[in-house]
Design an enzyme around this catalytic site. Structure first.
Site, mmCIF file in Angstrom:
data_model
loop_
_atom_site.group_PDB
_atom_site.id
_atom_site.type_symbol
_atom_site.label_atom_id
_atom_site.label_comp_id
_atom_site.label_asym_id
_atom_site.label_seq_id
_atom_site.Cartn_x
_atom_site.Cartn_y
_atom_site.Cartn_z
ATOM 1 N N SER A 149 -32.890 -85.881 -9.688
ATOM 2 C CA SER A 149 -33.453 -86.804 -8.698
ATOM 3 C C SER A 149 -32.320 -87.425 -7.900
ATOM 4 O O SER A 149 -31.192 -87.565 -8.407
ATOM 5 C CB SER A 149 -34.246 -87.910 -9.396
ATOM 6 N N TYR A 159 -34.427 -94.491 -15.601
ATOM 7 C CA TYR A 159 -34.800 -93.250 -14.920
ATOM 8 C C TYR A 159 -33.564 -92.556 -14.356
ATOM 9 O O TYR A 159 -33.346 -91.360 -14.579
ATOM 10 C CB TYR A 159 -35.795 -93.554 -13.799
#
Length: 253
Positions: A149, A159
């Site tokens: 990501s 995350y």
């Protein structure tokens, strides 16, 4: 061979295949000629994609899979090989994002949620890779793509940590598996218009992205050409690479 059949005879597994990006990946692989196993912990979501792609004439199979559970992952790989003959391609797409973004700073985050996040986002891709490598070794060839990501390259708490860890894992696996003809790469998407993306992006964040990113938002389908490149023979001289597909969001040199 036509472009639409570039993956004819190949068998692919896509984890998180019931979600927006996973569905787009599975559809793209199937349209390129691959048989696709649709792995997702949400069985109904995977089955819905199975029905859609089967109706379109593709070879697909939905398999409920918890990527954080070794037995579940091993069963998924065995099912893929039993149904379609082997495993040539693995797309490690399953991840927690909407479930953890905004759940507190690292110093206050619930530790059970921290361990769950690591289990799905980081241990999950490792378990899936370990499960399919024996099949790829037998063929002397394989393609593994990890879903990182843009959040890996900025402060994105738990995350982002897992996604940056996945970049490092990609490098390590690329070196470890090269002697067996297996290439390992990653994709780092930007801000994608999915349900999970919307839940993870409050209005103020979307406004900031729109003001600062050259091409702020993409669709799941915008990631598919990059995936097809990384799993096709055209990228056989590429391994250990993380491909940013993000509209110019994260500058990397």
């Amino acid at each position: 061979m036509s472009e639409s059949a570039v993956l004819a005879g190949k068998v692919a597994i896509v984890t998180g295949a019931g979600g927006g990006i996973g569905r787009a990946y599975a559809k793209g692989l199937a349209e390129a000629g691959a048989a696709v196993v649709l792995a997702d912990v949400k069985a109904e979501a995977a089955e819905a994609v199975e029905q859609e792609l089967t109706k379109a004439g593709h070879q697909v199979l939905a398999v409920r899979t918890d990527v954080s559970d070794e037995a579940s992952v091993d069963a998924m790989a065995a099912t893929a090989a039993e149904r379609f003959g082997s495993v040539d391609i693995l797309v490690n797409n399953a991840a927690l994002m909407a479930e953890i973004v905004g759940k507190g700073a690292l110093t206050t985050m619930d530790l059970d949620l921290w361990h769950t996040t690591l289990g799905v986002n980081l241990t999950g891709p490792l378990l899936c890779t370990r499960a399919v490598v024996p099949y790829m070794k037998k063929r002397g060839y394989g393609k593994i793509v990890n879903q990182s990501s843009g959040g890996a390259f900025m402060g994105a708490n738990a995350y982002g940590i897992t996604k940056l860890g996945l970049v490092s894992m990609t490098l390590s696996l690329a070196r470890e598996l090269a002697p067996f003809g297996i290439r390992v790469n990653a994709i780092a998407p930007g801000n994608v218009n999915t349900e999970a993306g919307a839940l993870s992006s409050p209005p103020q964040l979307r406004a900031m992205v729109e003001a600062t990113v050259p091409f702020p938002f993409g669709e799941p389908e915008d990631l598919v050409p990059g995936l097809l490149y990384l799993v096709s023979p055209g990228s056989d001289w590429v391994t250990g690479h993380t491909l940013n597909i993000d509209g110019g969001w994260i500058p990397r040199t």
